[in-house]
Design a protein around this motif. Structure first.
Motif, mmCIF file in Angstrom:
data_model
loop_
_atom_site.group_PDB
_atom_site.id
_atom_site.type_symbol
_atom_site.label_atom_id
_atom_site.label_comp_id
_atom_site.label_asym_id
_atom_site.label_seq_id
_atom_site.Cartn_x
_atom_site.Cartn_y
_atom_site.Cartn_z
ATOM 1 N N ILE A 9 1.133 -1.255 0.096
ATOM 2 C CA ILE A 9 0.357 0.201 -0.704
ATOM 3 C C ILE A 9 0.971 1.563 0.116
ATOM 4 C CG2 ILE A 9 -1.207 1.318 0.922
ATOM 5 C CD1 ILE A 9 -3.050 -1.531 2.412
ATOM 6 N N GLY A 10 2.067 0.985 0.918
ATOM 7 C CA GLY A 10 2.740 2.472 0.496
ATOM 8 C C GLY A 10 3.247 2.913 -0.461
ATOM 9 N N LEU A 11 3.746 1.577 -0.809
ATOM 10 C CA LEU A 11 4.454 1.488 -2.093
ATOM 11 C C LEU A 11 3.297 2.282 -3.606
ATOM 12 C CD1 LEU A 11 7.090 0.646 -4.023
ATOM 13 C CD2 LEU A 11 5.623 -1.337 -4.509
ATOM 14 N N ALA A 12 2.618 2.117 -3.380
ATOM 15 C CA ALA A 12 1.659 2.264 -4.430
ATOM 16 C C ALA A 12 1.470 3.711 -3.912
ATOM 17 C CB ALA A 12 0.277 1.582 -3.827
ATOM 18 N N VAL A 13 0.519 4.424 -2.497
ATOM 19 C CA VAL A 13 0.707 5.125 -2.825
ATOM 20 C C VAL A 13 1.901 6.218 -3.092
ATOM 21 C CG1 VAL A 13 0.342 7.200 -0.635
ATOM 22 C CG2 VAL A 13 -0.702 5.053 -0.377
ATOM 23 N N GLU A 14 3.239 5.628 -2.684
ATOM 24 C CA GLU A 14 4.530 6.519 -3.229
ATOM 25 C C GLU A 14 4.118 6.850 -4.611
ATOM 26 O OE1 GLU A 14 6.346 8.215 -1.804
ATOM 27 O OE2 GLU A 14 7.131 7.046 0.532
ATOM 28 N N ILE A 15 3.938 6.043 -5.676
ATOM 29 C CA ILE A 15 3.875 6.216 -6.756
ATOM 30 C C ILE A 15 3.351 6.555 -7.365
ATOM 31 C CG2 ILE A 15 3.821 4.790 -8.736
ATOM 32 C CD1 ILE A 15 5.180 2.037 -7.407
ATOM 33 N N THR A 16 1.781 6.982 -6.566
ATOM 34 C CA THR A 16 0.481 7.873 -6.956
ATOM 35 C C THR A 16 1.056 8.952 -6.664
ATOM 36 O OG1 THR A 16 -0.634 5.982 -6.295
ATOM 37 C CG2 THR A 16 -1.778 8.145 -6.849
ATOM 38 N N ALA A 17 1.561 9.839 -5.561
ATOM 39 C CA ALA A 17 2.243 10.752 -5.108
ATOM 40 C C ALA A 17 3.477 11.772 -6.897
ATOM 41 C CB ALA A 17 3.012 10.825 -3.672
ATOM 42 N N LEU A 18 4.201 10.995 -6.717
ATOM 43 C CA LEU A 18 5.184 10.407 -7.999
ATOM 44 C C LEU A 18 5.353 11.358 -8.651
ATOM 45 C CD1 LEU A 18 8.380 8.786 -7.055
ATOM 46 C CD2 LEU A 18 8.339 11.272 -6.217
ATOM 47 N N VAL A 19 3.295 10.091 -9.358
ATOM 48 C CA VAL A 19 3.352 11.064 -11.170
ATOM 49 C C VAL A 19 2.134 11.698 -10.539
ATOM 50 C CG1 VAL A 19 1.584 9.598 -12.023
ATOM 51 C CG2 VAL A 19 3.186 7.759 -11.861
ATOM 52 N N ALA A 20 1.883 12.127 -9.709
ATOM 53 C CA ALA A 20 0.838 13.585 -9.236
ATOM 54 C C ALA A 20 1.598 14.758 -9.310
ATOM 55 C CB ALA A 20 -0.011 13.114 -8.397
ATOM 56 N N ALA A 21 3.286 14.559 -8.761
ATOM 57 C CA ALA A 21 3.919 15.311 -8.912
ATOM 58 C C ALA A 21 4.603 16.185 -9.700
ATOM 59 C CB ALA A 21 4.890 15.073 -7.865
ATOM 60 N N PHE A 22 4.876 14.890 -9.737
ATOM 61 C CA PHE A 22 5.388 15.462 -11.487
ATOM 62 C C PHE A 22 4.371 15.900 -13.046
ATOM 63 C CE2 PHE A 22 6.677 13.040 -15.814
ATOM 64 C CZ PHE A 22 7.645 13.876 -16.744
ATOM 65 N N ILE A 83 14.445 8.168 4.837
ATOM 66 C CA ILE A 83 14.446 9.477 3.352
ATOM 67 C C ILE A 83 15.670 9.147 2.807
ATOM 68 C CG2 ILE A 83 15.784 11.707 4.277
ATOM 69 C CD1 ILE A 83 15.384 11.655 6.842
ATOM 70 N N ILE A 84 16.360 7.654 2.717
ATOM 71 C CA ILE A 84 16.912 7.215 1.570
ATOM 72 C C ILE A 84 16.101 6.900 0.113
ATOM 73 C CG2 ILE A 84 18.889 5.455 0.540
ATOM 74 C CD1 ILE A 84 19.962 5.521 3.064
ATOM 75 N N VAL A 85 14.912 6.220 0.544
ATOM 76 C CA VAL A 85 14.218 5.451 -0.516
ATOM 77 C C VAL A 85 13.416 6.650 -1.493
ATOM 78 C CG1 VAL A 85 11.866 3.917 -0.460
ATOM 79 C CG2 VAL A 85 13.611 3.669 0.881
ATOM 80 N N PRO A 86 13.141 6.593 -2.128
ATOM 81 C CA PRO A 86 12.717 8.158 -2.949
ATOM 82 C C PRO A 86 11.117 8.179 -3.129
ATOM 83 C CG PRO A 86 13.092 6.336 -4.342
ATOM 84 C CD PRO A 86 13.801 5.970 -3.318
ATOM 85 N N GLY A 87 10.693 9.487 -2.858
ATOM 86 C CA GLY A 87 9.027 9.539 -2.137
ATOM 87 C C GLY A 87 9.233 10.481 -0.935
ATOM 88 N N PHE A 88 7.788 11.034 -1.515
ATOM 89 C CA PHE A 88 7.174 12.016 -0.331
ATOM 90 C C PHE A 88 7.038 11.459 0.722
ATOM 91 C CE2 PHE A 88 6.747 14.098 -4.893
ATOM 92 C CZ PHE A 88 7.705 14.969 -4.319
ATOM 93 N N LEU A 89 5.475 10.130 0.946
ATOM 94 C CA LEU A 89 5.578 9.715 1.667
ATOM 95 C C LEU A 89 6.570 9.157 3.165
ATOM 96 C CD1 LEU A 89 2.667 8.654 3.370
ATOM 97 C CD2 LEU A 89 3.233 6.755 1.994
ATOM 98 N N SER A 90 7.789 8.636 2.480
ATOM 99 C CA SER A 90 8.842 8.015 2.995
ATOM 100 C C SER A 90 9.706 9.405 3.727
ATOM 101 C CB SER A 90 9.284 6.934 2.343
ATOM 102 O OG SER A 90 9.272 8.075 1.196
ATOM 103 N N ASP A 91 9.884 10.443 3.299
ATOM 104 C CA ASP A 91 10.592 10.737 3.197
ATOM 105 C C ASP A 91 9.858 11.875 4.304
ATOM 106 O OD1 ASP A 91 12.051 11.228 1.643
ATOM 107 O OD2 ASP A 91 11.900 12.941 0.620
ATOM 108 N N ILE A 92 8.493 11.926 4.348
ATOM 109 C CA ILE A 92 7.281 12.740 5.869
ATOM 110 C C ILE A 92 7.616 11.583 6.644
ATOM 111 C CG2 ILE A 92 4.967 13.446 6.165
ATOM 112 C CD1 ILE A 92 4.649 14.452 3.467
ATOM 113 N N VAL A 93 7.349 10.077 6.624
ATOM 114 C CA VAL A 93 7.682 9.288 8.413
ATOM 115 C C VAL A 93 8.704 9.687 8.281
ATOM 116 C CG1 VAL A 93 7.153 7.101 8.310
ATOM 117 C CG2 VAL A 93 5.602 8.352 6.749
#
Length: 163
Positions: A9-22, A83-93
């Motif tokens: 679920i976290g991976l799906a949210v990360e990809i969705t957030a990256l695509v939306a930001a892009f 923080i090392i893992v690319p993505g907005f959700l993982s950075d926030i957590v």
């Protein structure tokens, strides 16, 4: 395992957030935000890691058990990984875990859960169940009933000794 669905679920949210930001900002601003989150996170991680290491050394010097310092170190390491893992959700957590007040909340919750599991495992071992078995232990005697309806009481020598 409950971790695997959470990771998916976290991976799906990360990809969705990256695509939306892009789609909203373009490639360079999205990449810039990811790099900025990594830089800010690494600076905070270095600072909090140094503080935790100093507190750990102080606890050892005063001969106090460094429970909180060890929990802080583990949570800071987890924050660094996030923080090392690319993505907005993982950075926030990850940034959430780097701040001392929120880290204390998380470590207290983990400590309460571990104490609860330890009590359950102790009871399970005491009553001859596998350590990770769930449920409630009910203490009692088993009474066999003969076809004529009269209960047969076990002989004292046949009963196992409970410790």
């Amino acid at each position: 395992m409950r971790v695997f669905p959470l990771v998916l679920i976290g991976l799906a949210v990360e990809i969705t957030a990256l695509v939306a930001a892009f789609g909203a900002w373009g490639f360079l601003p999205t990449l810039g935000l990811l790099v900025l989150g990594g830089v800010v996170g690494s600076v905070l991680m270095r600072r909090e890691g140094a503080r935790t290491m100093a507190a750990f050394s102080e606890a050892l010097r005063t001969r106090r058990a460094p429970h909180q310092e060890i929990a802080d170190g583990v949570l800071i390491a987890a924050a660094g990984f996030l923080i090392i893992v690319p993505g907005f959700l993982s950075d926030i957590v990850g940034l959430f875990l780097l701040f001392p007040p929120t880290r204390r909340l998380v470590s207290r919750r983990i400590a309460r859960r571990s104490e609860q599991r330890e009590r359950e495992m102790t009871l399970n071992l005491r009553y001859g169940r596998p350590p990770t078995a769930g449920g409630v232990v009910i203490d009692g005697d088993v009474v066999d009933i003969h076809p004529n309806g009269r209960p047969q009481q076990p002989k004292p020598a046949d009963r196992p000794e409970l410790t």
